[in-house]
Design a protein around this motif. Structure first.
Motif, PDB file in Angstrom:
ATOM      1  N   PRO A 119      51.057  14.996 140.858  1.00 23.14           N
ATOM      2  CA  PRO A 119      50.376  15.699 141.955  1.00 23.14           C
ATOM      3  C   PRO A 119      49.439  16.771 141.396  1.00 23.14           C
ATOM      4  N   ARG A 120      48.325  16.985 142.085  1.00 30.34           N
ATOM      5  CA  ARG A 120      47.347  17.985 141.604  1.00 30.34           C
ATOM      6  C   ARG A 120      47.973  19.367 141.458  1.00 30.34           C
ATOM      7  N   ARG A 121      48.943  19.676 142.342  1.00 32.45           N
ATOM      8  CA  ARG A 121      49.578  20.997 142.285  1.00 32.45           C
ATOM      9  C   ARG A 121      50.481  21.134 141.054  1.00 32.45           C
ATOM     10  N   ASN A 122      50.714  20.042 140.328  1.00 31.95           N
ATOM     11  CA  ASN A 122      51.638  20.062 139.198  1.00 31.95           C
ATOM     12  C   ASN A 122      50.968  20.288 137.851  1.00 31.95           C
ATOM     13  N   VAL A 123      49.733  20.742 137.849  1.00 35.45           N
ATOM     14  CA  VAL A 123      49.099  21.081 136.577  1.00 35.45           C
ATOM     15  C   VAL A 123      48.876  22.590 136.515  1.00 35.45           C
ATOM     16  N   VAL A 124      49.088  23.127 135.335  1.00 34.72           N
ATOM     17  CA  VAL A 124      48.945  24.557 135.064  1.00 34.72           C
ATOM     18  C   VAL A 124      47.929  24.710 133.940  1.00 34.72           C
ATOM     19  N   PRO A 125      46.969  25.619 134.059  1.00 31.05           N
ATOM     20  CA  PRO A 125      45.985  25.791 132.978  1.00 31.05           C
ATOM     21  C   PRO A 125      46.657  26.162 131.658  1.00 31.05           C
ATOM     22  N   LYS A 126      46.199  25.534 130.588  1.00 31.02           N
ATOM     23  CA  LYS A 126      46.693  25.865 129.250  1.00 31.02           C
ATOM     24  C   LYS A 126      45.752  26.870 128.605  1.00 31.02           C
ATOM     25  N   PRO A 127      46.276  28.000 128.133  1.00 35.66           N
ATOM     26  CA  PRO A 127      45.390  28.964 127.472  1.00 35.66           C
ATOM     27  C   PRO A 127      44.871  28.420 126.150  1.00 35.66           C
ATOM     28  N   ALA A 128      43.682  28.857 125.780  1.00 38.48           N
ATOM     29  CA  ALA A 128      43.074  28.383 124.528  1.00 38.48           C
ATOM     30  C   ALA A 128      43.869  28.817 123.311  1.00 38.48           C
ATOM     31  N   SER A 129      44.654  29.895 123.456  1.00 36.74           N
ATOM     32  CA  SER A 129      45.427  30.410 122.327  1.00 36.74           C
ATOM     33  C   SER A 129      46.581  29.503 121.925  1.00 36.74           C
ATOM     34  N   MET A 130      46.913  28.540 122.758  1.00 38.96           N
ATOM     35  CA  MET A 130      48.094  27.710 122.559  1.00 38.96           C
ATOM     36  C   MET A 130      47.679  26.282 122.240  1.00 38.96           C
ATOM     37  N   SER A 131      48.288  25.677 121.232  1.00 31.12           N
ATOM     38  CA  SER A 131      47.968  24.295 120.882  1.00 31.12           C
ATOM     39  C   SER A 131      48.582  23.343 121.905  1.00 31.12           C
ATOM     40  N   PHE A 132      48.098  22.117 121.934  1.00 31.91           N
ATOM     41  CA  PHE A 132      48.684  21.105 122.816  1.00 31.91           C
ATOM     42  C   PHE A 132      50.150  20.863 122.446  1.00 31.91           C
ATOM     43  N   GLU A 133      50.441  20.860 121.137  1.00 36.77           N
ATOM     44  CA  GLU A 133      51.816  20.640 120.697  1.00 36.77           C
ATOM     45  C   GLU A 133      52.733  21.742 121.209  1.00 36.77           C
ATOM     46  N   GLU A 134      52.291  22.997 121.129  1.00 36.78           N
ATOM     47  CA  GLU A 134      53.105  24.110 121.620  1.00 36.78           C
ATOM     48  C   GLU A 134      53.273  24.050 123.129  1.00 36.78           C
ATOM     49  N   ALA A 135      52.175  23.778 123.832  1.00 38.84           N
ATOM     50  CA  ALA A 135      52.223  23.741 125.295  1.00 38.84           C
ATOM     51  C   ALA A 135      53.125  22.622 125.799  1.00 38.84           C
ATOM     52  N   ALA A 136      53.183  21.521 125.064  1.00 41.01           N
ATOM     53  CA  ALA A 136      54.001  20.383 125.495  1.00 41.01           C
ATOM     54  C   ALA A 136      55.490  20.670 125.430  1.00 41.01           C
ATOM     55  N   CYS A 137      55.882  21.744 124.758  1.00 41.68           N
ATOM     56  CA  CYS A 137      57.298  22.106 124.665  1.00 41.68           C
ATOM     57  C   CYS A 137      57.792  22.868 125.888  1.00 41.68           C
ATOM     58  N   LEU A 138      56.890  23.337 126.738  1.00 43.57           N
ATOM     59  CA  LEU A 138      57.260  24.317 127.751  1.00 43.57           C
ATOM     60  C   LEU A 138      57.855  23.760 129.038  1.00 43.57           C
ATOM     61  N   PRO A 139      57.388  22.625 129.598  1.00 45.04           N
ATOM     62  CA  PRO A 139      57.732  22.297 130.983  1.00 45.04           C
ATOM     63  C   PRO A 139      59.201  22.017 131.270  1.00 45.04           C
ATOM     64  N   THR A 140      59.998  21.644 130.285  1.00 42.16           N
ATOM     65  CA  THR A 140      61.417  21.405 130.548  1.00 42.16           C
ATOM     66  C   THR A 140      62.280  22.448 129.853  1.00 42.16           C
ATOM     67  N   ALA A 141      62.373  22.401 128.532  1.00 49.78           N
ATOM     68  CA  ALA A 141      63.293  23.285 127.815  1.00 49.78           C
ATOM     69  C   ALA A 141      62.935  24.762 127.997  1.00 49.78           C
ATOM     70  N   TRP A 142      61.696  25.108 127.779  1.00 44.41           N
ATOM     71  CA  TRP A 142      61.318  26.513 127.855  1.00 44.41           C
ATOM     72  C   TRP A 142      61.289  27.012 129.296  1.00 44.41           C
ATOM     73  N   LEU A 143      60.876  26.186 130.222  1.00 46.31           N
ATOM     74  CA  LEU A 143      60.921  26.580 131.634  1.00 46.31           C
ATOM     75  C   LEU A 143      62.366  26.742 132.091  1.00 46.31           C
ATOM     76  N   THR A 144      63.240  25.833 131.683  1.00 48.48           N
ATOM     77  CA  THR A 144      64.662  25.962 132.010  1.00 48.48           C
ATOM     78  C   THR A 144      65.218  27.276 131.485  1.00 48.48           C
ATOM     79  N   ALA A 145      64.881  27.623 130.240  1.00 48.30           N
ATOM     80  CA  ALA A 145      65.363  28.868 129.646  1.00 48.30           C
ATOM     81  C   ALA A 145      64.815  30.089 130.376  1.00 48.30           C
ATOM     82  N   TYR A 146      63.538  30.057 130.717  1.00 42.89           N
ATOM     83  CA  TYR A 146      62.916  31.181 131.425  1.00 42.89           C
ATOM     84  C   TYR A 146      63.622  31.438 132.759  1.00 42.89           C
ATOM     85  N   ARG A 147      63.859  30.378 133.522  1.00 41.75           N
ATOM     86  CA  ARG A 147      64.523  30.530 134.819  1.00 41.75           C
ATOM     87  C   ARG A 147      65.968  31.010 134.643  1.00 41.75           C
ATOM     88  N   MET A 148      66.664  30.480 133.636  1.00 40.73           N
ATOM     89  CA  MET A 148      68.041  30.901 133.391  1.00 40.73           C
ATOM     90  C   MET A 148      68.125  32.402 133.128  1.00 40.73           C
TER      91      MET A 148
END
Length: 324
Positions: A119-148
């Motif tokens: 869905p279009r609402r499911n995309v978040v802008p990636k900052p230029a400071s972050m690589s694609f590899e780093e950004a790809a780590c965030l949506p499950t593990a890191w988001l889960t940790a942030y919410r916890m």
């Protein structure tokens, strides 16, 4: 397009990769209100191993492209991170409470492919400071940790937190985010090398699994389950809280410690994934602080089987990332 997918379920829990296939799949179908993301990097989660075992994935949905996490380019060429929680379009509020929600790779094809539809609402802008590899780590593990830590746990600078099972993707994210948030961080692992890495990541003190701690903690972040549950409960101060988001060692407890829970007025709080807004806040936090995910290894997606095997064998510290 090239994809990594489940074609059948594992016949044995000891060999979850029997149904894993690397090969060609049709390009994604894009419903109204959805968009495609050209995947540059995607990361692996325990969810993908559970899917291969048939947990959370129905046989009639096969073949299913695996993967929840990705970063890449949207249809306009913008660099984006994909939010993996798919909620009903009519749902208002926290999408993790939508009873009809699902994750990518459950009802909808996942991210381990050249392209993924979301869905279009499911995309978040990636900052230029972050690589694609780093950004790809965030949506499950890191988001889960942030919410916890910060939503369900409600923790603040100066609190003391115990992270069980240092080494996995969520646990490493918990250690790094807790330290960046001003918490005092204790961590456990049965592996000495992982304890050393936890210190490098930001833990103030590390201990063997099950060891008596020098202090009672305000909160425990629990992703292991059966193997650590009693230790988690016994490590809490009166009125403390345990936030649980997973049970990698199994959900069946030898002793739920109910007497301690009611006598010490402990809180047991479940936590699942996170919202699109929380993902955006997490991305902003990492952009502002310079904190970055711990990556165990980066492999081309054509070598995904090696990454799955490493995770199944417990041979990881941080995230496994696949690139295209």
């Amino acid at each position: 397009m090239f994809a990594v997918y489940a074609d059948s379920f594992a016949s044995s829990a000891d060999d979850p990769l029997t149904g894993l296939v690397l090969g060609e799949r049709p390009d994604p179908v894009v419903p109204d209100g959805w968009t495609t993301v050209t995947v540059k990097a995607a990361s692996l989660n325990h969810h993908d191993l559970w899917s291969l075992r048939g947990v959370g994935l129905k046989a009639e949905a096969l073949p299913m492209i695996l993967g929840c996490d990705a970063a890449g380019y949207d249809e306009d060429g913008n660099e984006v991170v994909v939010h993996a929680v798919i909620s009903d379009p009519a749902w208002a509020g926290d999408e993790t409470f939508d009873p009809r929600r699902s994750l990518l790779s459950e009802r909808y094809q996942g991210t381990l492919a050249d392209k993924v539809a979301v869905p279009r609402r499911n995309v978040v802008p990636k900052p230029a400071s972050m690589s694609f590899e780093e950004a790809a780590c965030l949506p499950t593990a890191w988001l889960t940790a942030y919410r916890m830590l910060f939503t369900q746990g409600g923790l603040k600078a100066g609190d003391t937190v115990l992270v069980q099972g240092a080494g996995g993707g969520v646990a490493t994210a918990l250690i790094a985010l807790a330290r960046a948030g001003g918490l005092r961080v204790l961590a456990t692992s049965r592996d000495e090398a992982k304890r050393t890495k936890a210190l490098e990541l930001g833990a103030h003190e590390v201990f063997e699994s099950g060891a008596r701690l020098p202090v009672k903690v305000d909160a425990v972040m629990e992703t292991v389950g059966r193997a650590t549950w009693s230790h988690s409960i016994r490590s809490l101060r009166p009125g403390g809280k345990i936030v649980i988001s997973g049970t990698t060692s199994g959900p069946d407890l030898d002793d739920a410690e109910l007497t301690r829970i009611f006598f010490l007025q402990l809180s047991v709080i479940g936590s699942t994934m996170g919202t699109r807004d929380e993902l955006a806040s997490l991305v902003t936090m990492l952009d502002a602080t310079g904190l970055r995910p711990v990556i165990d290894r980066v492999l081309p997606m054509t070598e995904a089987r090696d990454g799955f095997a490493a995770m199944a064998g417990g041979e990881v510290f941080g995230k496994i990332v696949f690139t295209r």
